[in-house]
Design an enzyme around this catalytic site. Structure first.
Site, PDB file in Angstrom:
ATOM      1  CE1 TYR A 127      76.077 -73.085  19.380  1.00 52.11           C
ATOM      2  CE2 TYR A 127      74.976 -73.508  17.293  1.00 52.11           C
ATOM      3  CZ  TYR A 127      75.621 -72.641  18.144  1.00 52.11           C
ATOM      4  OH  TYR A 127      75.822 -71.338  17.767  1.00 52.11           O
ATOM      5  CG  PHE A 413      65.533 -67.521  22.684  1.00 48.75           C
ATOM      6  CD1 PHE A 413      66.876 -67.861  22.817  1.00 48.75           C
ATOM      7  CD2 PHE A 413      64.588 -68.537  22.719  1.00 48.75           C
ATOM      8  CE1 PHE A 413      67.265 -69.188  22.995  1.00 48.75           C
ATOM      9  CE2 PHE A 413      64.970 -69.865  22.896  1.00 48.75           C
ATOM     10  CZ  PHE A 413      66.304 -70.187  23.030  1.00 48.75           C
TER      11      PHE A 413
END
Length: 413
Positions: A127, A413
């Site tokens: 990322y 999440f």
């Protein structure tokens, strides 16, 4: 929207969820998942922010975003795209599938007016190229409570700790959680429906341990803290060898926290307290008799990306007065590239475009890493990730960007 090699990126439709979800679980190793987990995931899915990449009638990529609000230094709750459920089929690596999904997710976050994006990285090496920096860290521990004692602060004897069914005290516990959110950068305001996630307790998650248990802590007749945990009995040649696995703990004051930790350390027939994903600066680490036997293991947690540099840096406050011009590199979101002048202090801040000479040069990845105050600009510059262009400004900015409380993303999440 087409991608390379004939695949197509589209918003997920509700009737496609099962196929999409099955691909996601296969991509993450195909572990068992309960009907309860699947139902909760589907109920929380924001279909207007959830993507599927198709190769014909087969799902080969998944991703999505949740509309979150994250606490930042100073206590503001900033709209944040919670990037989630990212997977690419092993048959479709290096074909631009992930890049196409990240392009859409970040463009949508910008259009929605979200200054930040955040994620938990299953593989952190992926990322950085999309501008995410490791901004928060957490601690795991395996504490030998048969040999490690904990001394809470004075007053802990006055705290009443009692068992309660987790669902019965959910409202009181959520009030404690909500009160903590502004006080620690990185914490997430619980969006409607997310309170169900803290009670999720399928047998597949227990590892042979008990169902989820809960105790509340009360002071002056008011719930001021709670702990959720599971226990697993065990016996060895010398007697009991049970394990307490902490799921969650929150407290409004140090005395309440100390009483809860003492309870966890002192449970009958239990000799190990297992912690996962706790803040790196929790006070219990200074209350134990032998920190080495707690076997602390730090690791990265929340990765942050500034979607809008000006809005993000304006949203937080700064420990000391700061006036600095950044030369920002951002190849993936070029609207952020260029010079930004940040002025601010403990009361507020402003960050605007400028033609002034730059004081610091760095990429948006470094800004993401330091944004919540848990990573030092000085440390990044020493690693070659950032250049000081005005003597002395690096130290000034490092201090200003700091946080007296370690940032912590409070739930997944």
């Amino acid at each position: 929207m087409g991608t390379d090699h004939g695949t197509e990126l589209k918003l997920l439709r509700p009737e496609e969820f099962d196929q999409w979800w099955n691909h996601l679980y296969r991509a993450f190793g195909g572990g068992p998942a309960s009907d309860e987990e699947r139902e909760l995931d589907e109920s929380l899915t924001e279909f207007d922010r959830t993507l599927a990449v198709w190769d014909g009638d087969a799902v080969v990529g998944t991703s999505g975003a949740y509309s979150l609000r994250m606490s930042v230094p100073g206590g503001a709750l900033v709209p944040t795209a919670g990037v989630t459920m990212v997977s690419v089929s092993a048959t479709h690596r290096r074909r631009g599938v992930l890049t196409s999904m990240m392009r859409r997710l970040l463009d949508d976050a910008r259009a929605a007016g979200e200054p930040l994006a955040a994620l938990f990285a299953s593989e952190p090496a992926i990322y950085g190229r999309f501008g995410f920096g490791a901004a928060t860290f957490q601690v795991n521990a395996e504490i030998d409570t048969s040999r490690v004692a904990l001394e809470p602060p004075a007053g802990a004897d006055g705290v009443r700790v009692r068992y309660a069914a987790p669902a019965d005290v959910l409202a009181e516990c959520e009030a404690v959680y909500a009160a903590q959110v502004p006080a620690r950068p990185g914490m997430l305001a619980r969006q409607p429906g997310w309170e169900r996630s803290v009670l999720l307790d399928p047998e597949s998650r227990r590892g042979g341990a008990s169902p989820l248990q809960c105790v509340t802590a009360e002071r002056d007749g008011r719930v001021t803290g709670y702990a959720r945990f599971r226990t697993k009995s065990g016996w060895g040649p010398g007697g009991p060898e049970g394990t307490v696995s902490l799921a969650d703990l929150a407290a409004l004051d140090p005395v309440t926290a100390g009483a809860l930790w003492r309870f966890l350390f002192g449970m009958d027939l239990m000799t190990t307290l297992s912690l996962r994903g706790r803040p790196v600066d929790e006070a219990w680490q200074h209350q134990v008799s032998d920190i080495r036997r707690c076997l602390l293991q730090p690791r990265d947690a929340g990765h942050i990306r500034l979607v809008d540099v000006g809005a993000a840096l304006s949203a937080r406050t700064y420990v000391t007065p700061v006036d600095v011009v950044f030369e920002v590199e951002d190849a993936f979101c070029p609207w952020n590239a260029g010079r930004w002048r940040l002025t601010g202090d403990a009361k507020g801040a402003s960050c605007e475009r400028t033609d002034h000479a730059a004081d610091l040069a760095l990429s948006v990845r470094e800004l993401g890493a330091v944004y919540l105050g848990g990573v030092s600009l000085l440390s990044l510059a020493a690693a070659g990730r950032g250049r000081e262009l005005r003597p002395g400004v690096l130290t000034e900015a490092s201090v200003a960007f700091g946080s007296p409380v370690a940032p912590w993303v409070s739930h997944g999440f």
